[in-house]
Design an enzyme around this catalytic site. Structure first.
Site, PDB file in Angstrom:
ATOM      1  N   SER A  27      14.777  -7.795   7.154  1.00 47.41           N
ATOM      2  CA  SER A  27      14.736  -7.955   5.707  1.00 47.41           C
ATOM      3  C   SER A  27      13.922  -9.185   5.343  1.00 47.41           C
ATOM      4  O   SER A  27      14.031 -10.224   6.007  1.00 47.41           O
ATOM      5  CB  SER A  27      16.153  -8.106   5.144  1.00 47.41           C
ATOM      6  OG  SER A  27      16.112  -8.469   3.773  1.00 47.41           O
TER       7      SER A  27
ATOM      8  N   GLU B 132      11.554   4.659  11.150  1.00 48.61           N
ATOM      9  CA  GLU B 132      11.679   3.227  10.894  1.00 48.61           C
ATOM     10  C   GLU B 132      12.331   2.603  12.125  1.00 48.61           C
ATOM     11  O   GLU B 132      13.559   2.505  12.204  1.00 48.61           O
ATOM     12  CB  GLU B 132      12.540   2.966   9.652  1.00 48.61           C
ATOM     13  CG  GLU B 132      11.997   3.576   8.372  1.00 48.61           C
ATOM     14  CD  GLU B 132      12.778   3.141   7.146  1.00 48.61           C
ATOM     15  OE1 GLU B 132      13.021   1.919   7.003  1.00 48.61           O
ATOM     16  OE2 GLU B 132      13.164   4.006   6.334  1.00 48.61           O
TER      17      GLU B 132
ATOM     18  N   TYR C  80      15.556   6.447  10.377  1.00 52.32           N
ATOM     19  CA  TYR C  80      15.524   5.318  11.314  1.00 52.32           C
ATOM     20  C   TYR C  80      15.566   5.770  12.775  1.00 52.32           C
ATOM     21  O   TYR C  80      15.899   6.915  13.076  1.00 52.32           O
ATOM     22  CB  TYR C  80      16.716   4.391  11.050  1.00 52.32           C
ATOM     23  CG  TYR C  80      16.505   3.471   9.870  1.00 52.32           C
ATOM     24  CD1 TYR C  80      16.266   2.114  10.048  1.00 52.32           C
ATOM     25  CD2 TYR C  80      16.516   3.954   8.564  1.00 52.32           C
ATOM     26  CE1 TYR C  80      16.061   1.264   8.970  1.00 52.32           C
ATOM     27  CE2 TYR C  80      16.310   3.122   7.478  1.00 52.32           C
ATOM     28  CZ  TYR C  80      16.083   1.776   7.690  1.00 52.32           C
ATOM     29  OH  TYR C  80      15.863   0.935   6.629  1.00 52.32           O
TER      30      TYR C  80
ATOM     31  N   ASP D  65      -5.009  -4.900 -14.745  1.00 49.20           N
ATOM     32  CA  ASP D  65      -3.630  -4.571 -14.381  1.00 49.20           C
ATOM     33  C   ASP D  65      -3.405  -4.509 -12.877  1.00 49.20           C
ATOM     34  O   ASP D  65      -2.294  -4.206 -12.424  1.00 49.20           O
ATOM     35  CB  ASP D  65      -3.185  -3.262 -15.051  1.00 49.20           C
ATOM     36  CG  ASP D  65      -3.940  -2.034 -14.549  1.00 49.20           C
ATOM     37  OD1 ASP D  65      -4.674  -2.128 -13.552  1.00 49.20           O
ATOM     38  OD2 ASP D  65      -3.785  -0.955 -15.168  1.00 49.20           O
TER      39      ASP D  65
ATOM     40  N   ASP E 258      -3.982  -7.270 -11.099  1.00 48.08           N
ATOM     41  CA  ASP E 258      -3.866  -8.682 -10.745  1.00 48.08           C
ATOM     42  C   ASP E 258      -2.421  -9.169 -10.850  1.00 48.08           C
ATOM     43  O   ASP E 258      -1.645  -8.693 -11.687  1.00 48.08           O
ATOM     44  CB  ASP E 258      -4.774  -9.530 -11.643  1.00 48.08           C
ATOM     45  CG  ASP E 258      -6.233  -9.408 -11.242  1.00 48.08           C
ATOM     46  OD1 ASP E 258      -6.529  -9.555 -10.046  1.00 48.08           O
ATOM     47  OD2 ASP E 258      -7.077  -9.140 -12.115  1.00 48.08           O
TER      48      ASP E 258
ATOM     49  N   THR F 144      -0.676 -10.442 -14.344  1.00 52.29           N
ATOM     50  CA  THR F 144      -0.475  -9.567 -15.491  1.00 52.29           C
ATOM     51  C   THR F 144       0.634  -8.562 -15.221  1.00 52.29           C
ATOM     52  O   THR F 144       0.904  -8.194 -14.076  1.00 52.29           O
ATOM     53  CB  THR F 144      -1.764  -8.791 -15.836  1.00 52.29           C
ATOM     54  OG1 THR F 144      -2.086  -7.911 -14.751  1.00 52.29           O
ATOM     55  CG2 THR F 144      -2.920  -9.731 -16.097  1.00 52.29           C
TER      56      THR F 144
END
Length: 696
Positions: A308, A470, A506, A635, A637, A640
């Site tokens: 995590s 995963e 997983y 939009d 970036d 913003t």
């Protein structure tokens, strides 16, 4: 809702960026020249291999390409947390696909590798990408040489699988987002194809210890080989980097940490920490214009199953309590490490591309004794998910905590286990023991994917094994070791990559499985799933080593159309807010601002799902230079955000700009681009422009 977002979105805490204009009516300004005028040119001076002596030719041609794959920013459920309430209400960072095409100049063999900023990669997307590529390129790209991987952001629109379980939480299939994802990937590969030319390829490695934490340490500590990873994470940061004439022009980086810096409460489309790392390197450092990128940085997943980025082991916590700032910091740490070892000598990758691939049905794989660890033959089982899966990862959030379920290290679910012993068939419980089976999803066709595609690719002396799972870090470590031993290769030149060409939940080690924390409960095919994966990996490696062919196996049936289409996609009609016209400013900005403040402008808008504006933007921050207006942000970036509030056919749009440090003083304005839909389906573009304001 917009008000709550304006309150929680973090302010500007990072470097500034400049976007060259893409419209003829704007004067184009280079990123570096604008930075220089701002007095912060040093940000663009980080060397990208400048002055490095060229390595010897590798015999490889390589191309790079980026495609915009941004899905629906309004009303689409997100993949990852399985929270029905997490439905898109705006856009923070655009989703991009970053492709590299490798071509062996001697044999002509090629490999396309694409890093996709989506939550999960599905067979549905893979198959449609292959179909469209075949239309453009014939048999040049196919299921044997195309690798599509997900960065695993949990803040991207979903509804793109043809299997029911994943699309339940998005309330069905979303064709608009599906098409955007596929189109962006195809664009990226096509652009990489057009960019193919001679290059030098090297592998460099570094270590990163503060961008992830093991969220299931009790399960990890069951592993007898745990000392191989003494910090319970895999700190390896691996670059496959491309140089042309001594200049670094592209990087694929692998590092294991989840795309969960953004929490389940977030409703803005975001590419999360890996997306920030890629954006920062491309835009802030290399000055890239996405219409014609001169540098491509793909931050790919490796084996982060139990890792995590929430360093304090609670959703949205660590290093700070601000999910936006955490996203930036964890992304920046990945960038810093990856960039930091680009100048290392590393290993030059020789010529030669070779691939082995196969399909495997995990509902019934016979696993040979040399892989099971107990000297006996075992068999995987049809997919089933456990109580610990339903409990969710409590360090990252999501799921249904109101059910009161717990992972094994938190006591497990004895009452549910007793109920499972009554309701579930004995043979299924035996096959998945000690899992408390709650969802026997593999017993009903079409609920989850059970037939998967695996690849082992060699690029010179570098090896990449891909799977749809995963993997936990220890599962990944065992796979790397088995592959290196079989191939007789340097273990440091072997990478295992999950989330590729499909999704199968997983895969843990057997010892971790027995603990039945979240990862074990989500290991869908039972305790022998990792041994089966090891068997596939070793068989592919043996064939590759010995120059032998491999049976392709049999892919699953086509499931197109099996999942109902989700409601609430593109509108039937758009209606401007009462007393306004589309694009009209409802709330103007203040007359002046200083660095660090937030500019917020509210417009009478339209539903954005009618036109996702791929390779374009919903917004622009513009700077006045004389009589010309120069676009400095859009939009895509970091600084913003655009938020959409929708009531029936009426949409109100808010554009937010956090003024970053070092912003050039002067006059600015905010521009909003939209498209309104008439009852006959016709779209009419409109533009809204705010009043000018000063930044000092």
């Amino acid at each position: 809702m917009i008000g709550s977002y304006l309150a929680q979105c973090s302010g500007a805490r990072c470097y500034r960026a400049v976007r060259p204009a893409e419209r003829g009516r704007y004067q184009v300004i280079g990123r570096r020249s604008f930075l220089a005028a701002s007095g912060v040119a040093a940000l663009g001076s980080v060397a990208l291999g400048a002055g490095r002596a060229s390595t010897s030719p590798s015999g490889l041609d390589v191309g790079r390409g980026i495609g915009d794959m941004t899905g629906e920013p309004l009303g689409a459920g997100m993949n990852g947390y399985a929270v029905l309430e997490q439905s898109t209400a705006g856009l923070h960072l655009r989703q991009r696909a970053r492709a590299f095409v490798f071509v062996d100049t001697i044999s002509g063999a090629r490999l396309a590798h694409v890093t996709c900023e989506v939550g999960l990669m599905f067979e549905s997307i893979f198959e449609e990408v292959l179909t469209r590529l075949s239309t453009r390129f014939g048999d040049l790209y196919h299921r044997g040489n195309v690798l599509l991987s997900a960065t695993h952001t949990h803040a991207a629109p979903g509804g793109t699988d043809f299997h029911l379980l994943v699309d339940i939480t998005t309330l069905g299939f979303r064709p608009i987002t599906f098409d955007a994802n596929v189109s962006g990937i195809v664009d990226a590969i096509s652009r990489a194809h057009a960019d193919v030319r001679r290059g030098q390829v090297r592998v460099t490695t570094g270590s990163l210890y503060d961008a992830g934490v093991n969220r299931s340490p009790v399960a990890f500590d069951r592993n007898p080989d745990k000392d191989r990873l003494p910090t319970r994470i895999d700190p390896r940061s691996v670059n496959l980097q491309l140089e042309r004439d001594g200049e670094l022009v592209g990087v694929i980086n692998w590092f294991a940490t989840h795309g969960t810096s953004m929490t389940a409460a977030n409703l803005l489309v975001s590419s999360d920490n890996k997306g920030y790392a890629a954006w920062h390197w491309e835009r802030e450092v290399a000055g890239v214009d996405y219409s014609n990128p001169s540098f491509v940085a793909a931050f790919c997943q490796s084996t982060p199953g139990d890792i995590s980025p929430n360093l304090d082991k609670k959703p949205g916590t660590g290093p700070t309590t601000d999910e936006f700032e955490n996203t930036r910091i964890i992304g920046m740490r990945q960038f810093d490490t990856a960039r930091g070892h680009t100048d290392d000598a590393g290993a030059s990758v020789d010529s030669g591309i070779d691939v082995r691939w196969t399909y495997a049905d995990f509902s019934a794989i016979t696993v040979r004794p040399e892989f099971t660890g107990d000297g006996r033959t075992h068999t995987t089982s049809p997919a089933a998910l456990g109580a610990a899966f339903a409990a969710s990862s409590q360090e990252d959030g999501g799921g249904l905590p109101e059910l009161g379920l717990a992972e094994g290290e938190r006591g497990g679910n004895p009452a549910l286990a007793a109920l499972s012993s009554v309701l579930m068939p004995q043979w299924l419980r035996d096959a998945h023991a000690p899992k408390d089976v709650v969802l026997p999803v593999g017993l009903i066709p079409g609920i989850v994917q059970q037939v998967f595609l695996f690849h082992l690719a060699r690029i010179g002396t570098f090896y990449l094994f891909t799977c749809p799972f995963e993997p936990t870090v220890m599962a990944g470590s065992r796979l790397r070791t088995a592959l290196a031993d079989t191939l007789g290769a340097d273990r440091e030149l072997v990478v295992v990559q999950g989330y590729t060409n499909g999704y199968g939940h997983y895969v843990t080690t057997g010892e971790e499985y027995d603990q039945q924390d979240y990862e074990g409960g989500a290991t869908a095919f039972g305790r022998w799933q990792l041994p089966a994966t090891l068997q596939i990996a070793v068989d592919l490696a043996s064939a590759l080593r010995d120059g032998l062919p491999v049976s392709a196996g049999t892919k699953d049936r086509d499931l197109t159309g099996i999942v109902p289409t989700s409601p609430g996609r593109a509108p039937i009609v758009d209606i401007a807010a009462p007393g306004t016209m589309f694009g009209q400013v409802v709330t103007q900005p203040a007359p002046s601002y200083t660095v660090g403040q937030r500019v917020s402008v509210r417009f009478s808008g339209a539903n954005p799902n009618s036109n996702l504006r791929r390779d374009d933007t919903y917004l622009a921050v513009e700077y006045a230079q004389g009589t010309e207006w120069l676009r400095v942000y859009d939009d895509g970036d970091w600084f913003t955000k655009i938020l959409f509030e929708n009531v029936g056919p009426i949409t109100t749009t808010t554009v937010v700009w956090d003024i970053p440090p070092g912003q050039r003083p002067g006059r600015y304005r905010i521009v909003y681009f939209g498209d309104s839909r008439a009852l006959n389906g016709h779209l009419t573009p409109f533009v809204g422009t705010s009043a000018e304001f000063e930044v000092s």
